[in-house]
Scaffold this motif. Structure first.
Motif, mmCIF file in Angstrom:
data_model
loop_
_atom_site.group_PDB
_atom_site.id
_atom_site.type_symbol
_atom_site.label_atom_id
_atom_site.label_comp_id
_atom_site.label_asym_id
_atom_site.label_seq_id
_atom_site.Cartn_x
_atom_site.Cartn_y
_atom_site.Cartn_z
ATOM 1 N N GLN A 172 0.767 -1.363 0.029
ATOM 2 C CA GLN A 172 0.102 0.004 -0.153
ATOM 3 C C GLN A 172 1.041 1.255 -0.064
ATOM 4 O O GLN A 172 0.566 2.377 -0.743
ATOM 5 N N ASN A 221 2.089 1.792 -3.569
ATOM 6 C CA ASN A 221 1.157 2.485 -4.252
ATOM 7 C C ASN A 221 0.908 3.841 -4.020
ATOM 8 O O ASN A 221 0.807 4.689 -4.974
ATOM 9 N N ASP A 222 0.736 4.043 -2.691
ATOM 10 C CA ASP A 222 0.398 5.555 -2.199
ATOM 11 C C ASP A 222 1.565 6.324 -2.677
ATOM 12 O O ASP A 222 1.491 7.511 -2.894
ATOM 13 N N TRP A 223 2.860 5.965 -2.467
ATOM 14 C CA TRP A 223 3.940 6.794 -2.811
ATOM 15 C C TRP A 223 4.067 7.086 -4.215
ATOM 16 O O TRP A 223 4.639 8.429 -4.500
ATOM 17 N N CYS A 224 3.712 6.456 -5.097
ATOM 18 C CA CYS A 224 3.551 6.614 -6.567
ATOM 19 C C CYS A 224 2.434 7.322 -6.946
ATOM 20 O O CYS A 224 2.527 7.953 -8.082
ATOM 21 N N ASN A 225 1.613 7.550 -5.994
ATOM 22 C CA ASN A 225 0.391 8.427 -6.673
ATOM 23 C C ASN A 225 0.481 9.603 -6.333
ATOM 24 O O ASN A 225 0.384 10.282 -5.294
ATOM 25 N N ARG A 226 0.664 10.371 -7.305
ATOM 26 C CA ARG A 226 1.006 11.747 -7.217
ATOM 27 C C ARG A 226 -0.385 12.607 -6.707
ATOM 28 O O ARG A 226 -0.068 13.882 -6.269
ATOM 29 N N SER A 227 -1.583 11.931 -6.917
ATOM 30 C CA SER A 227 -2.685 13.109 -6.438
ATOM 31 C C SER A 227 -2.635 12.683 -5.068
ATOM 32 O O SER A 227 -3.754 13.566 -4.304
ATOM 33 N N LEU A 228 -2.167 12.010 -4.263
ATOM 34 C CA LEU A 228 -2.197 12.107 -2.687
ATOM 35 C C LEU A 228 -1.433 12.917 -2.053
ATOM 36 O O LEU A 228 -0.344 13.331 -2.399
ATOM 37 N N GLN A 255 0.701 10.264 2.300
ATOM 38 C CA GLN A 255 2.041 9.446 2.066
ATOM 39 C C GLN A 255 2.721 9.057 3.380
ATOM 40 O O GLN A 255 3.400 7.798 3.338
ATOM 41 N N SER A 289 1.166 6.617 5.568
ATOM 42 C CA SER A 289 1.348 5.313 4.928
ATOM 43 C C SER A 289 2.612 4.564 5.135
ATOM 44 O O SER A 289 2.831 3.432 5.275
#
Length: 131
Positions: free
Chosen positions: A15, A18-25, A30, A33
């Motif tokens: 998780q 995935n969160d770290w690579c999600n620029r919208s978060l 992050q 997470s």
């Protein structure tokens, strides 16, 4: 000394990746997470260090069967066992000061095709120098 494997691929670690690579978060999301992944990782390390891991226990059972010329249990011939013991990522933590620069190389044949690096912290050494 006793060694034990700690499986680092937890749902929290996945998780986090995935969160770290999600620029919208948001950064704060992050970081939370990351904290959750680190907390789970630390918990598993403590369990392994206190003898609550399964890898060495299962390996010992396999060795006992071989030593006593018993039929190897079917589990040790399963695809699950083969997958569990095919580690292309191997990390280590050697807390003994005599082993400060100790590290592992690839542990499976196809692991040699991967990136290998070692990280060390000399923080304690610097503290000693300052005292």
């Amino acid at each position: 000394g006793r060694t034990e494997a700690m499986r680092s691929t937890t749902s929290q670690a996945v998780q986090f990746c995935n969160d770290w690579c999600n620029r919208s978060l948001s950064s704060s999301y992050q970081i939370q997470s990351l904290r959750e992944a680190v907390q789970q990782h630390s918990s598993l390390v403590k369990e392994a260090a206190s003898g609550k891991g399964v890898d060495r226990h299962l390996f010992a059972l396999k060795c006992i069967a071989a030593k006593n010329r018993l039929e190897e249990p079917e589990f040790f011939r399963s695809e699950s066992w083969k997958l569990l013991n095919h580690s292309i990522l191997s990390t280590s933590n050697c807390g003994n000061p005599a082993l400060r620069l100790f590290g592992f190389g690839p542990v499976v044949q196809d692991g040699e095709e991967r990136v290998s690096f070692q990280m060390n912290s000399f923080f304690d050494c610097f503290l000693l120098l300052l005292q």
